[in-house]
Design a protein around this motif. Structure first.
Motif, short mmCIF file in Angstrom:
data_model
loop_
_atom_site.label_atom_id
_atom_site.label_comp_id
_atom_site.label_asym_id
_atom_site.label_seq_id
_atom_site.Cartn_x
_atom_site.Cartn_y
_atom_site.Cartn_z
N UNK D 101 -65.43 -102.66 -8.12
CA UNK D 101 -66.17 -103.91 -7.96
C UNK D 101 -65.21 -105.09 -7.87
N UNK D 102 -64.28 -105.15 -8.83
CA UNK D 102 -63.32 -106.26 -8.82
C UNK D 102 -62.45 -106.19 -7.57
N UNK D 103 -62.02 -104.96 -7.27
CA UNK D 103 -61.17 -104.78 -6.09
C UNK D 103 -61.87 -105.25 -4.82
N UNK D 104 -63.13 -104.90 -4.65
CA UNK D 104 -63.84 -105.31 -3.44
C UNK D 104 -64.04 -106.82 -3.40
N UNK D 105 -64.37 -107.39 -4.57
CA UNK D 105 -64.65 -108.83 -4.62
C UNK D 105 -63.43 -109.65 -4.19
N UNK D 106 -62.29 -109.26 -4.67
CA UNK D 106 -61.09 -110.05 -4.38
C UNK D 106 -60.19 -109.42 -3.33
N UNK D 107 -60.59 -108.26 -2.80
CA UNK D 107 -59.77 -107.63 -1.76
C UNK D 107 -58.45 -107.12 -2.29
N UNK D 108 -58.48 -106.46 -3.44
CA UNK D 108 -57.24 -105.92 -4.02
C UNK D 108 -56.88 -104.61 -3.36
N UNK D 109 -55.60 -104.35 -3.22
CA UNK D 109 -55.11 -103.15 -2.53
C UNK D 109 -55.32 -101.91 -3.41
N UNK D 110 -55.79 -100.81 -2.82
CA UNK D 110 -56.05 -99.59 -3.63
C UNK D 110 -54.82 -99.12 -4.41
N UNK D 111 -53.62 -99.23 -3.81
CA UNK D 111 -52.42 -98.78 -4.52
C UNK D 111 -52.22 -99.59 -5.80
N UNK D 112 -52.51 -100.90 -5.71
CA UNK D 112 -52.37 -101.76 -6.88
C UNK D 112 -53.38 -101.37 -7.94
N UNK D 113 -54.62 -101.12 -7.51
CA UNK D 113 -55.65 -100.73 -8.47
C UNK D 113 -55.29 -99.42 -9.16
N UNK D 114 -54.71 -98.52 -8.37
CA UNK D 114 -54.28 -97.25 -8.95
C UNK D 114 -53.24 -97.49 -10.04
N UNK D 115 -52.33 -98.43 -9.77
CA UNK D 115 -51.30 -98.73 -10.77
C UNK D 115 -51.90 -99.34 -12.03
N UNK D 116 -53.00 -100.08 -11.88
CA UNK D 116 -53.67 -100.65 -13.05
C UNK D 116 -54.18 -99.51 -13.94
N UNK D 117 -54.77 -98.52 -13.30
CA UNK D 117 -55.40 -97.44 -14.04
C UNK D 117 -54.37 -96.53 -14.70
N UNK D 118 -53.35 -96.19 -13.94
CA UNK D 118 -52.34 -95.27 -14.46
C UNK D 118 -51.22 -96.07 -15.07
N UNK D 119 -51.37 -96.41 -16.34
CA UNK D 119 -50.37 -97.26 -17.00
C UNK D 119 -49.06 -96.50 -17.16
N UNK D 120 -48.05 -97.20 -17.63
CA UNK D 120 -46.72 -96.60 -17.73
C UNK D 120 -45.89 -96.89 -16.50
#
Lengths: 381, 381, 381, 381, 381
Positions: D101-120
């Motif tokens: 939802x956030x990604x679509x609203x602001x047009x965030x790149x999927x690779x970046x979102x993936x990095x958010x989820x997979x910490x470290x």
């Protein structure tokens, strides 16, 4: 470079024997002994009493090829202005006369000629007016350990002059390819020939590296197995060889990087692609040297650790024996005392017991049992 | 190269005694003791009570040459505006008056003059308006170990002023070449002369390096052979010398790189080619220092390993002896006990056996045999 | 900086006593304890209960000079818009009011003012609109070991504001030079004054370095001579000091490099030449620290080696004694046995020999002789 | 990252207990287990069973402020197109739905979102079309040792989205400042808010650093005093923590350097000045880590040296005792022999002397005296 | 991740046995044995007797996809000029004929083809006319330790040729995604496919890293607990693996940096963003290797320290026992002497005391008490 002829009594044969090291710790440009003398001095160093220089000349283009093995300077001179590609190769230490003749014919810079004569230079690529001067070093298999030879190359537009200070001509295979009409080296210009010589030189490093790698693996076994003085000596000499090899290869990499980057006009684009391959090989060799250095350092640490391990073992044996028997010796010492049993009932009544002696053995066995239990708990077995 | 003739049984005295080291661990620009004073201070440092400065002046062009050895300031002054190439050399510590006179005549910057006076500066090349100021250091053979001297050079368009703080004039050979009409140094300008002095200075490093290299090879033998306290002391001092030498050479390399790169207008293209050669030598020297440092580190590790080796040997001897004899001593102790054999049949009946004593010897020999077999299996021999 | 007041029982007095270290291992910008607070916070840190800040102001041009030592903020305020060169120096920890007043008068950035207050910052040079903000650190001689003080400088076109957090005003000599009409610092602008303060600060490092150098040389003696626990402690503390000093000097060098490179418009060409000299000194100091670090590392290795050496000596003594006497004790033990000589002729007939006892002594002497010969061959003496 | 739940029996409680380490040696981007899967995968890693993500949203400009703590996704959605500055903060592990939802609203790149989820992830700054994506890591105080949390920031022109994976919301103080009308963070844009979050994050490192610094100082005492196994364990774990901390901070410094250099258009000049301050803090932290690493290495060397010292002491005691008593034991052994005095006058006549026994004591005392003198000369006391 | 199931009691056999290591210390470009031969030689190396190469071809665009698993060269040839995206994958060691055919069809450079054949190359990205040639290495799980496989990629505008030298096809998951109409890899061009293969390859490193990390943690336990020879062996082998892994990954990082920097025209902007992600992973892997190397070094130091600790413990036991009993043994030895009490009143009168024996026991207990008190004070328990 002058041999250092000191004879090392303790060296294992694989490193130094009879004639001593071939690879002294210090290798200077030959001039260093006479600070203040003019540069460009071409007097042959007194100690370089190797075999006289042998000339060979190949003049070729895509169609024809003329080859003179072991030609004289006079014969060579005829080709100096040849319109074809000309490769003059000098094997061994050149005389002053030869250097001057070649230098005058192609307009070589005196400083460069001096570097040809005084081997032991760092690898480098230097650009002069219309020529490219290149020095490379290569470890040469020698009787004991490693020797280094120097390849000096002068590249012009249609000519290539090479000087190689080593024992044997390493370029037989290149010559063979040149004779083969239609081969790439025949079709392309002298810059490709220049590449071929450099490539041959770089590839000479790898057999030496392989020998070192095998030596490291042999040392790994012996260090774990039996960390003796010879292994220590071998590791130290290995590190020494690697220090020297690194000093040889490091500037080589930089020189080849400059060549493959395409900074030099005499090297055309096609040859540049090939030199990039040489550069890859040089980097690879240097990577290996660095890895070997780390392995050698690790070996020394393992050596020290193995020694400590062995000392620990020795100490444990000593401690077990001493700890078992010292108390027992005390006990038997007690009953060897000569107190006068007749002076009073408390003077060593044990000696008069009917089962005194067997009882004492039981006591001593108990002491030993307790000790052994303690050692087992400490995991000393 | 004079070897260092100090005799070192335990060496400490040579550290702290009367005249002490020639090469202290810390070498600061002379001013550091008075923070806050104005820069450009030319008062002669109190401790510099060396011999008074000696001037020598050579005024030359391709055709003529005028030479004044040991001239006075007044004599030198006449040539300050000479149209020919003029080389003023000052040997030893200059007086404030001399510095001011030369400084005024050629317009030298006070900070530069201060650096001339307070030796121990890092090597550097600094460009001022119409001059190039250069400082180089060179290790000098001294009574004990190494001393450093400083060469300061001011290069103008037609003049060169050099100050050398060392004991002896190192430029005799250059002067000889200057006197030789037709020599390259006569034909070319002061920038070539400038190169010649730098070249002489750089080449002074190599004999020192060779001495260090020989010291390392000698230490290699003694460390393997007999790792005693003197060797440890020698290794530490070697490392110290190398640390200092590296600190000396590192900035030198940078300075020469800047010169050979051709950043400075006063140095013409021809001289630049020659300075590139100097740069090569400086890099070579630094390479050697790095190699030596690695060898010295390796030596210390070998030293420690050799010590451990020896300790191991000592421990083994102790353990073998103790392990052989402690049990035997226990056994003989047993039969030295005084149990009353008359109190009962179980009290030491062995003592009354007809062959008790010889049997005991057999038992003890058997114990020794088992021990020796065990040691041999453990490869302790 | 807050003292860490832990008392170390084993510390040699030269490093830590009564009040403890002056130089804790961690030094943070003061703000770190309150993550999340707004930047530019000027509340005086609770622990900075040093003496109150003292102001001094000098307003000068080539002709005139007005000097106010220990002036009040109100007095200083009058000069804030003076057309002459104005130098406001604040000695000690400034109050929030003072910082704000000065900050408002000259338009200083709040982040910079915060850095002034919270000392322990890394050295840096930062350019704001029309000012140059500079932070330098200097080791200060303290009761025990080293303390650090921070010099913060704001340079404008005609004004210079300096804050020094240390105990004593280090700039007396600069002030003296300022009073001297015709001195360079009077003739040139505030950028030259700016240089003078930096120069004074840099030169403060060298006495500290000299002290460290002497400490290293003292340790060299004691480590070879008597490697005891105090020496180990000293070496560790020396390394610690050097780690801290390096962390202090490293950013300083970068800051001065940026200044001497001429990236900043407020510094005119002449002052730049002088700052280049400062840079040289900073590099020199850093070179020394690096050399000292290597010497300190070498010292620790020598310490370990000396310990091993001593252990070796101890072990040899033990081994010689034990190896000599353990076999002898066995022999005399044998003849202390009580085998019944009357039970048979083979039971210890030696005891009844006429010369049994003297013969035994001969045997024992022979054993000792063999042992000593063996030890001598092993070079254990 | 999954806990490694192995329980270490010997660990001192301060490092690992019950639940085990919080900071495993390896930390990978979460995807590594399924090489070959498509990038941009937003499936929540199975093991991340932390508390559900909590949203908070602040929409503000200089005048007004709207704050939603713990709002739902639907509530937040209304502000996605707000013309004011909008800060959406997600605390904890976000669900796939929330990310999309956030990604679509602001047009965030999927690779970046993936990095958010997979910490470290390593700290980094990446520029996408109209956004700046930033990842920072911070050590978090945890039950045992150190845990790391990841802050992911997306900066747009009027909005900022932050994800923080740690336990507690670290930004309470920033929120407080936001509520304060007229504060700098209210007046300036989202880039200043972006700076404030980063600043808070960086400053979180320092308390951890201080704890480590105190640990080092405690270890210094214990290592000199009592070099036992626990200290060794502590040093090793300290080194481990520092290795991890360095791996965390190193990329952070590079990311902040890029931000303060002004490479990114979304960050205006004013905020850039503040980010330069952040960069200074990050460099400072890294400097400290490097210093600590050196101190830790030195500690290990000191540990080894202390051990050797102790071993030396133990050996000396043993040697003194053994060397004193072994010869004495030999002597008394001699007079315990049973040579038949009646067989001849040379068989142990000492035993029959009137003062034989007292004389023997005198001899033994003399032997002890000589030994003690020798030990004192060797300085073994 | 398959653990390495070799059982290592003393490990040497795994060095030298039958098939030996899969990962020798030296890995050279295959050509090195024949210096002087022409470059671009495609003769299959004698030793590469692996399974024959298997071809698979996928020709696809967003709409359609044609797949040929295990196709022949003839079948593949038809697609060489296909207008769609074409991916030709060769699994295993290709024959000369195959290489030539593919090389001719796509115009691949002979040097690049040679590199495909002679695996063990350093990772690199090389640009030729209209193609991008890429080599990556990946550690492969092998029977013992680690083996390396080489992925060679040729990227054209509409085609991609990949050669993988390893045992099994690692790209099954990519193929699956390709078959999935509408997936990103189908929609985007061959450069995205190129990225996908590289991404898969990089991610292959992490399971290997995890295994190494677990090995380190296991070693940490065993080194503290029981520093035996096997642990030493394991540490050394760990260091060796890390040296090799680093040599593998270092050039990989550089290659990916060049790709993500966008130096190459064939890679469009979208794929470049994804390659930046690959680069991050490669840097991450290298960071881990560096951390592991430090941990391994620390382990070796801990090993040595643990050994010293144990030796200390052993020595203490020995010293306590010896120090307790040696004096006691001396005392009982004294009263075992045979001085003739009838020769005079001073000859051992103690033996005739009524309570001599019990008194002696009291004396001995007192000695033991003093000793134990001393040991307790020294904290030897």
């Amino acid at each position: 470079m002058p041999d250092d002829t000191h004879n090392r009594p303790m060296d294992p044969p694989s490193f130094a024997a009879g004639t001593g090291h071939r690879h002294p710790l210090h290798q200077f440009p030959g001039r260093f002994t006479r600070p203040g003398t003019a540069p460009g001095d071409l007097t042959r160093p007194a100690e370089s009493t190797g075999r006289p220089a042998a000339l060979s000349l190949i003049d070729y283009d895509a169609g024809e090829i003329v080859e003179h093995q072991g030609c004289t300077l006079a014969e060579a001179r005829e080709f100096f202005t040849s319109p074809h590609s000309t490769w003059l190769h000098v094997q061994g230490t050149p005389t002053e006369e030869l250097l001057r003749a070649v230098g005058d014919a192609y307009g070589l810079h005196p400083l460069a000629l001096e570097d040809v004569l005084h081997t032991g230079q760092r690898a480098k690529v230097e650009e002069y007016e219309e020529q490219l001067f290149t020095i490379l070093g290569a470890p040469e298999p020698a009787d004991h350990g490693m020797a280094t030879a120097q390849l000096s190359l002068f590249l012009g537009d249609t000519w290539l002059v090479s000087f190689y200070s080593g024992q044997d001509d390493p370029f037989a295979a290149v010559r063979e390819r040149l004779r083969n009409t239609g081969s790439r080296v025949r079709r392309l210009g002298v810059d490709y020939l220049y590449y071929s010589l450099i490539d041959t030189m770089i590839d000479h490093v790898f057999p030496q590296m392989e020998a070192l790698g095998e030596q490291i693996e042999a040392l790994e076994l012996s260090v774990f197995d039996d960390p003796n003085r010879a292994a220590l000596d071998d590791i130290h000499h290995l590190k020494r060889e690697l220090v020297l090899l690194r000093r040889l290869l490091w500037p080589q990499r930089d020189a080849l990087a400059s060549l493959s980057r395409g900074d030099h006009v005499l090297i055309k684009k096609e040859a540049r692609l090939y030199l990039r391959d040489c550069y890859d090989h040089a980097v690879h060799a240097l990577d290996l040297v660095e890895s070997y250095r780390e392995m050698a350092s690790s070996l020394l640490e393992v050596y020290l650790s193995s020694l400590s391990n062995r000392m620990n073992d020795v100490m444990k044996v000593l401690t077990i024996i001493a700890t078992l028997f010292i108390p027992l010796s005390f006990i038997v010492g007690v009953y060897g005392m000569n107190f006068d049993r007749s002076a009073g009932p408390w003077n060593m009544p044990e000696l008069g017991l009917r089962y005194g002696y067997p009882l004492l053995w039981l006591v001593m066995l108990a002491v030993v049992g307790v000790m052994l239990f303690y050692f087992r708990k400490k995991r000393w077995f």
